[in-house]
Motif scaffolding. Structure first.
Motif, PDB file in Angstrom:
ATOM      1  N   LEU A 232       0.913  -1.052   0.028  1.00  0.00           N
ATOM      2  CA  LEU A 232      -0.157   0.106  -0.001  1.00  0.00           C
ATOM      3  C   LEU A 232       0.828   1.178   0.173  1.00  0.00           C
ATOM      4  CD1 LEU A 232      -2.784   1.373   0.304  1.00  0.00           C
ATOM      5  CD2 LEU A 232      -2.666   0.867   2.366  1.00  0.00           C
ATOM      6  N   VAL A 233       1.836   1.219   0.579  1.00  0.00           N
ATOM      7  CA  VAL A 233       2.981   2.450   0.773  1.00  0.00           C
ATOM      8  C   VAL A 233       3.584   2.539  -0.457  1.00  0.00           C
ATOM      9  CG1 VAL A 233       4.978   3.445   2.041  1.00  0.00           C
ATOM     10  CG2 VAL A 233       3.244   2.258   3.360  1.00  0.00           C
ATOM     11  N   ALA A 256      11.984  -4.479   2.572  1.00  0.00           N
ATOM     12  CA  ALA A 256      13.012  -3.633   1.848  1.00  0.00           C
ATOM     13  C   ALA A 256      12.794  -4.340   0.509  1.00  0.00           C
ATOM     14  CB  ALA A 256      14.168  -4.424   2.366  1.00  0.00           C
ATOM     15  N   ALA A 257      12.355  -5.605   0.290  1.00  0.00           N
ATOM     16  CA  ALA A 257      12.020  -5.983  -1.159  1.00  0.00           C
ATOM     17  C   ALA A 257      11.083  -5.324  -1.998  1.00  0.00           C
ATOM     18  CB  ALA A 257      11.760  -7.394  -1.291  1.00  0.00           C
ATOM     19  N   VAL A 258       9.980  -4.729  -1.135  1.00  0.00           N
ATOM     20  CA  VAL A 258       8.791  -3.903  -1.624  1.00  0.00           C
ATOM     21  C   VAL A 258       9.048  -2.516  -2.022  1.00  0.00           C
ATOM     22  CG1 VAL A 258       6.224  -3.327  -1.483  1.00  0.00           C
ATOM     23  CG2 VAL A 258       7.113  -5.734  -0.803  1.00  0.00           C
ATOM     24  N   LEU A 259       9.633  -1.904  -1.123  1.00  0.00           N
ATOM     25  CA  LEU A 259      10.057  -0.510  -1.124  1.00  0.00           C
ATOM     26  C   LEU A 259      11.391  -0.240  -1.276  1.00  0.00           C
ATOM     27  CD1 LEU A 259       7.997   0.500   2.310  1.00  0.00           C
ATOM     28  CD2 LEU A 259       7.130   0.734  -0.156  1.00  0.00           C
ATOM     29  N   PRO A 289      -0.374   2.522   8.180  1.00  0.00           N
ATOM     30  CA  PRO A 289      -0.784   1.423   7.009  1.00  0.00           C
ATOM     31  C   PRO A 289      -0.952   0.128   7.434  1.00  0.00           C
ATOM     32  CG  PRO A 289       1.344   2.159   6.606  1.00  0.00           C
ATOM     33  CD  PRO A 289       1.053   2.783   7.854  1.00  0.00           C
ATOM     34  N   PHE A 290      -1.786  -0.268   8.523  1.00  0.00           N
ATOM     35  CA  PHE A 290      -1.709  -1.631   8.722  1.00  0.00           C
ATOM     36  C   PHE A 290      -2.615  -2.483   7.956  1.00  0.00           C
ATOM     37  CE2 PHE A 290      -0.185  -0.456  13.352  1.00  0.00           C
ATOM     38  CZ  PHE A 290       1.037  -0.250  12.995  1.00  0.00           C
ATOM     39  N   ASP A 333     -10.806   3.095   4.714  1.00  0.00           N
ATOM     40  CA  ASP A 333     -10.420   1.593   4.207  1.00  0.00           C
ATOM     41  C   ASP A 333      -9.135   1.571   3.240  1.00  0.00           C
ATOM     42  OD1 ASP A 333     -12.793   0.701   5.509  1.00  0.00           O
ATOM     43  OD2 ASP A 333     -13.972   1.072   3.927  1.00  0.00           O
ATOM     44  N   ARG A 334      -8.679   0.334   3.067  1.00  0.00           N
ATOM     45  CA  ARG A 334      -7.400   0.398   2.380  1.00  0.00           C
ATOM     46  C   ARG A 334      -7.788   0.995   0.752  1.00  0.00           C
ATOM     47  NH1 ARG A 334      -4.237  -2.813  -1.151  1.00  0.00           N
ATOM     48  NH2 ARG A 334      -2.126  -3.254  -0.382  1.00  0.00           N
ATOM     49  N   SER A 335      -8.848   0.817   0.225  1.00  0.00           N
ATOM     50  CA  SER A 335      -8.927   1.252  -1.175  1.00  0.00           C
ATOM     51  C   SER A 335      -8.953   2.775  -0.995  1.00  0.00           C
ATOM     52  CB  SER A 335     -10.131   0.709  -1.516  1.00  0.00           C
ATOM     53  OG  SER A 335     -11.525   1.367  -0.562  1.00  0.00           O
ATOM     54  N   GLY A 336      -9.168   3.710  -0.138  1.00  0.00           N
ATOM     55  CA  GLY A 336      -9.077   5.027   0.128  1.00  0.00           C
ATOM     56  C   GLY A 336      -7.902   5.598   0.611  1.00  0.00           C
TER      57      GLY A 336
END
Length: 384
Positions: A232-233, A256-259, A289-290, A333-336
């Motif tokens: 999400l980040v 680390a792999a994602v960001l 962002p949990f 919510d995550r989508s917003g």
């Protein structure tokens, strides 16, 4: 008074949790405080899976160490209790004190803690040991849904339940946790987390890592375990290439792999608690962002108070306890989430004064007053 804290983190960890603030306040009032962190074992040297391993080893070799007017120590055990074959048995779990090198009982005796006025249990792995220590008041502070953490032995839930029943005072940090604890003992007390308001409100000089970073700046401070939504980040950062995203805290290999390849995300790693106000004071937005699950639903987030004390607007994913806090925070919510980040950076939905006032009303000093009242009521009864 002599107050023994049985905890998870080292006292000198870069991450500070509620018990750090309570222990420091007991010490500040002139009480003798000894803090035991979660034990280390030979497996930690092989797999190096435990946070703060170097500082734990130093506390075992040289400790108890003296810091902030209190003492702390990290035991070394032959077999660590864990959710693994042979290690998740109750026998191993209850043998923490007996299997330590040197014996934990001798460490306590040498430190003058063979008997205590208060035994304060946060780490359920120490529940069996806590029962063996003579104390006038036994406190259990349930800070998380321990059994919901990945990799936690199933023995933990039963040990924690036994400790709650045996305690003189039972505190629960969140409303969902308090409901569970009150099923075991109706007199359990709600004790939410708080904030070192003056510490975070004071700000400070701009940290050097910000010097070449454009504004706006988005900051996250804390653990980046499986509940941290790195995807999400990454999505938000890619959608807002004009903004700089700073992640402060131990970065897992997954994070680390994602960001690591996102150009406008900077993984700063842990920063000392003393310097965190600088990073918040010179940012524009705090994020939480949990990924929502049973464990997160019961989290009462210290970082939200810290962001607000620094005057930051906050965007967080929605979960049960955070909704109940009724804090001046943008919950989505995550989508917003990414859209909310964009909007809060453009025009915060809550005035800065309201954010700061909310944090000021939830200080650790206020929480500690409730702790002292409960403990002194028990000790006064015992004295009589």
């Amino acid at each position: 008074m002599k107050v023994l804290f049985l905890e998870n983190l080292p006292y000198e960890s870069d991450v500070r949790v509620g018990s750090h603030h309570y222990a420091a306040r007991f010490a500040r009032e002139g009480h003798d405080v000894l803090w035991l962190s979660h034990p280390i074992s030979p497996l930690h040297f092989v797999r190096r899976v435990k946070r703060d391993l170097a500082v734990r080893v130093r506390a075992w070799r040289e400790g108890p160490l003296q810091v902030d007017g209190l003492a702390w120590y990290a035991p070394l055990v032959a077999l660590p209790p864990a959710d693994a074959p042979l290690l998740k048995s109750r026998c191993v779990y209850e043998g923490v004190a007996r299997l330590s090198v040197p014996p934990l009982s001798s460490v306590l005796a040498k430190a003058g803690f063979a008997s205590c006025d208060v035994v304060w249990l946060t780490n359920p792995y120490y529940a069996a040991f806590a029962r063996a220590v003579h104390a006038r008041c036994r406190v259990v502070r349930v800070a998380d849904e321990s059994s919901a953490f990945k990799g936690v032995s199933p023995v933990v839930a039963q040990a924690e339940a036994d400790a709650i029943r045996d305690a003189d005072v039972a505190f629960a940090v969140s409303a969902p946790t308090l409901e569970r604890v009150r099923a075991l003992r109706p007199d359990a007390v709600g004790l939410p987390n708080g904030v070192e308001f003056e510490h975070f409100a004071r700000g400070g000089d701009e940290p050097p890592e910000y010097a070449q970073a454009p504004r706006p700046r988005v900051v996250y401070v804390g653990a980046t375990e499986y509940w941290f939504d790195a995807d999400l980040v990454a999505a938000c950062a890619r959608a807002m290439p004009h903004a700089a995203f700073f992640i402060i805290g131990p970065a897992s290999s997954r994070v680390a792999a994602v960001l690591g390849s996102v150009p406008n995300v900077r993984l700063l790693g842990p920063r000392r608690y003393a310097y965190l106000p600088r990073y918040l004071a010179h940012a524009d937005l705090g994020i939480v962002p949990f990924v929502r699950d049973e464990m997160i639903d019961a989290v009462h987030p210290i970082k939200v108070y810290e962001y607000l004390a620094a005057g930051l607007p906050v965007v967080a994913t929605r979960w049960t306890e955070l909704e109940r806090m009724n804090a001046p925070v943008r919950l989505v919510d995550r989508s917003g989430f990414c859209q909310a980040v964009f909007e809060e950076l453009a025009s915060p939905s809550c005035p800065r004064d309201a954010r700061i006032a909310y944090a000021a009303a939830n200080s650790w000093d206020e929480r500690f007053a409730a702790v002292k009242e409960a403990v002194e009521a028990v000790i006064g009864t015992a004295r009589a």
